[in-house]
Scaffold this motif. Structure first.
Motif, PDB file in Angstrom:
ATOM      1  N   LEU A 151      -1.103  -7.184  -6.463  1.00 27.12           N
ATOM      2  CA  LEU A 151      -0.121  -6.142  -6.779  1.00 27.12           C
ATOM      3  C   LEU A 151       1.033  -6.184  -5.783  1.00 27.12           C
ATOM      4  CD1 LEU A 151      -2.537  -3.166  -7.573  1.00 27.12           C
ATOM      5  CD2 LEU A 151      -1.485  -4.767  -9.171  1.00 27.12           C
ATOM      6  N   GLY A 152       1.617  -7.337  -5.615  1.00 30.79           N
ATOM      7  CA  GLY A 152       2.745  -7.467  -4.700  1.00 30.79           C
ATOM      8  C   GLY A 152       2.325  -7.453  -3.256  1.00 30.79           C
ATOM      9  N   GLY A 153       1.149  -7.985  -2.946  1.00 32.42           N
ATOM     10  CA  GLY A 153       0.677  -8.046  -1.576  1.00 32.42           C
ATOM     11  C   GLY A 153      -0.689  -7.415  -1.412  1.00 32.42           C
ATOM     12  N   ALA A 154      -0.992  -6.385  -2.160  1.00 30.32           N
ATOM     13  CA  ALA A 154      -2.304  -5.740  -2.111  1.00 30.32           C
ATOM     14  C   ALA A 154      -3.183  -6.324  -3.217  1.00 30.32           C
ATOM     15  CB  ALA A 154      -2.170  -4.233  -2.274  1.00 30.32           C
TER      16      ALA A 154
ATOM     17  N   TRP B 298       0.830  -1.208   0.000  1.00 26.30           N
ATOM     18  CA  TRP B 298       0.000   0.000   0.000  1.00 26.30           C
ATOM     19  C   TRP B 298       0.863   1.256   0.000  1.00 26.30           C
ATOM     20  CZ3 TRP B 298      -4.935   1.324  -0.766  1.00 26.30           C
ATOM     21  CH2 TRP B 298      -5.886   0.301  -0.813  1.00 26.30           C
ATOM     22  N   ASP B 299       1.942   1.238   0.805  1.00 27.62           N
ATOM     23  CA  ASP B 299       2.837   2.403   0.820  1.00 27.62           C
ATOM     24  C   ASP B 299       3.441   2.617  -0.565  1.00 27.62           C
ATOM     25  OD1 ASP B 299       2.303   2.749   3.492  1.00 27.62           O
ATOM     26  OD2 ASP B 299       4.067   1.610   4.164  1.00 27.62           O
TER      27      ASP B 299
ATOM     28  N   ASP C 113      -8.405   3.627  -2.369  1.00 28.70           N
ATOM     29  CA  ASP C 113      -9.023   4.074  -1.118  1.00 28.70           C
ATOM     30  C   ASP C 113      -8.487   3.172  -0.010  1.00 28.70           C
ATOM     31  OD1 ASP C 113     -10.554   4.790   1.039  1.00 28.70           O
ATOM     32  OD2 ASP C 113     -12.430   4.974  -0.113  1.00 28.70           O
ATOM     33  N   ARG C 114      -7.427   3.646   0.693  1.00 25.37           N
ATOM     34  CA  ARG C 114      -6.748   2.798   1.674  1.00 25.37           C
ATOM     35  C   ARG C 114      -7.635   2.510   2.883  1.00 25.37           C
ATOM     36  NH1 ARG C 114      -0.420   3.216   3.272  1.00 25.37           N
ATOM     37  NH2 ARG C 114      -0.314   1.327   4.563  1.00 25.37           N
TER      38      ARG C 114
END
Length: 570
Positions: free
Chosen positions: A132-135, A103-104, A168-169
């Protein structure tokens, strides 16, 4: 921290917090680094420096569809869910650690509008899920490719670039697009290819796709549209009649829009134009043979030769069939004779006539049935102004309501005949140009004025003349009478049968009875009108003038008595 010989419960709590990073900086809810100490079956044992180790499934260390590349001694980042569970184990998660880090990273990429790499690994309602690499992100079905994709299997578990459309985190919501990447890449390729193309250039391409309105042709990395109207000069109902998917075709570039990067192609432009010299080839008035290719609500298209079509408007299809759909007059593929009515080479239009190639039934009727002819027909329709009668030659004529019967109003005359009744009519006028035939019924009655010959039968009668009439017919509203033995026929209304109400009864008279009446006028067809009442009034006035006056003191009876005596002496 000060120590005592006998530490209290608070001292133990303070020491524990210190060992775990302090009361405000504990391990729980944080991403920390740990070391892989062992790999047991499908679990990795990780030490993060606490009194107990944690276990994480190996699948959390691998991308979807791939195996985990992890060895003892590797340093990894994990998320601490709980320092100790009921079994005394530390609860760790690699997925949560990757998600937080992802997310970061993704927020930074989204702010820069940069591409991100991901893997499609699942299908959900309305689209697909992307790692997406974890998200985890959502890929709408409309954003998978430029054109609809029936089978997404080859795209699954394959690392590829995506464009983040929305993030939208707080809600954990990410929407991505693969189509945006493809369009951008294609636009870059098209820009390079389109610079080497020019309008008017002839090029070969492969038919890539066929639609109802045309076909898309691959020109070597860039597509052009070959519209159905540009495939051939002749009528093409569907592109599949001319080309098929996979065919290699030679086309000419008609237009290039470098802003929208759209290319219009044509095939018929490589052929000779059949419209050249069409005006000289098809002069106005020429009679030709053609084939009906298409039928519409407003007419029919007739092919005169391949690539040359003319329109027969619905108004030019039949002399007698009005307000009829063209499909009830002609059919597709039917060969017909037509007449050229108009040619517009600039607009590529030819107006044709179907009925002009046939004899005009109105002209034929005028030749065989001149004015004054008597003909029999069937009442086709009754309107508020007259009757339409079907005549020989499949034409109709009209009997105006004033020409139906003598002595009655037109409204009353309309009720004398009904639809389907056979009637005899006389031709009053024929207008071939306006396609109108005027007919009459009352003109056939005995003593009626001759059609076309004026008022010969009633020319000897004059207004205010006293004549002897014979009753021809007794009606409720009056008498049909004839002047003399073979004179003009006329009508006496009920109110004109006498001055007194008792004298105004038509049933007092019989057919063949003779009596005197006064001519009081003529209608528009010169038919006379008679009146007994007017004669009585005229005779009374004459008697008063001759035998007495209003000043003499004599009564009307005395005066009329003297007049009658004088009449007997005469």
């Amino acid at each position: 921290m000060a120590t005592t010989a006998f530490p209290t419960r608070d001292d133990f709590a303070a020491m524990l917090d210190e060992s775990l990073g302090g009361a405000d900086g504990g391990f729980e809810g944080r991403v920390v680094k740990g070391t892989v100490t062992a790999i047991e079956n499908d679990l990795a044992v990780i030490d993060i420096g606490l009194k107990s180790e944690g276990r994480v499934p190996l699948r959390e260390f691998a991308m979807p569809g791939q195996k985990a590349d992890l060895n003892v001694g590797d340093e990894v980042e994990v998320y601490v869910d709980r320092v100790e569970n009921a079994n005394g184990e530390t609860m760790l998660s690699r997925d949560r650690a990757r998600r937080e880090a992802a997310w970061d990273r993704l927020e930074q990429e989204f702010n820069k509008e940069a591409r991100v790499e991901g893997v499609i690994f699942g299908r959900v309602k309305g689209g697909f899920t992307v790692d997406l690499g974890g998200a985890v992100a959502f890929l709408p079905g409309s954003q998978v490719d430029i054109r609809p994709v029936r089978d997404v299997g080859p795209l699954m578990d394959l690392p590829q670039p995506f464009q983040i459309l929305k993030m939208d985190r707080r809600r954990g919501n990410i929407v991505v697009s693969r189509r945006a990447i493809l369009e951008e890449t294609r636009a870059e390729q098209r820009s390079g290819l389109i610079q080497n193309l020019e309008e008017g250039q002839i090029i070969e391409g492969a038919v890539k796709n066929i639609t109802d309105y045309g076909a898309f042709v691959d020109l070597g990395g860039i597509d052009g549209l070959l519209h159905v109207t540009d495939m051939s000069y002749k009528r093409v109902n569907h592109p599949s009649e001319v080309i098929n998917i996979g065919d290699t075709v030679k086309v000419q570039i008609i237009r290039i829009n470098r802003d929208t990067q759209r290319i219009s192609l044509g095939m018929k432009q490589l052929e000779s134009d059949p419209w050249e010299g069409v005006a000289a080839k098809y002069p106005v008035g020429a009679k030709l043979k053609g084939t009906v290719t298409n039928i519409t609500d407003y007419g029919a298209f007739v092919e005169l030769e391949p690539g040359i079509e003319g329109l027969v408007h619905v108004s030019e299809m039949s002399w007698v069939k009005k307000n009829v759909h063209p499909g009830k007059i002609v059919s597709t593929s039917q060969e017909v004779d037509v007449i050229v009515l108009e040619v517009d080479s600039d607009k590529r239009r030819i107006s044709l006539g179907l009925k002009q190639a046939q004899s005009n039934p109105w002209g034929a009727f005028a030749e065989t049935h001149p004015v004054g002819s008597v003909v029999e027909g069937e009442v086709k329709n009754a309107t508020e102004f007259g009757l339409f009668v079907g005549l020989p030659g499949d034409v109709d004529g009209m009997v105006h309501m004033s020409d139906i019967a003598w002595g009655i109003s037109g409204e009353e005359a309309l009720h004398l005949h009904r639809k389907g009744e056979a009637v005899q009519v006389i031709v009053l006028d024929v207008d071939v140009e306006k396609e109108r035939i005027s007919l009459g019924i009352k003109q056939l009655e005995k003593g009626a004025p001759a059609v076309g010959g004026g008022a010969a039968a009633s020319s000897s009668l004059k207004k205010n003349e006293t004549v002897t009439v014979t009753v021809l017919e007794v009606r409720d509203n009056g008498l049909e009478v004839q002047a003399g033995d073979d004179g003009a026929t006329g009508f006496i209304k009920r109110a004109d049968l006498g001055r007194d109400r008792d004298e105004q009864r038509a049933e007092r008279y019989q057919v063949g009875q003779k009596f005197d009446a006064l001519v009081i006028g003529f209608d528009r067809s010169k038919k006379p009108s008679f009146s007994v009442k007017a004669l009585q009034i005229a005779e009374e006035k004459q008697a008063v003038a001759q035998y007495g006056s209003s000043d003499s003191g004599a009564s009307l009876g005395d005066i009329l008595g003297e007049a009658l005596k004088a009449g007997k002496k005469d």
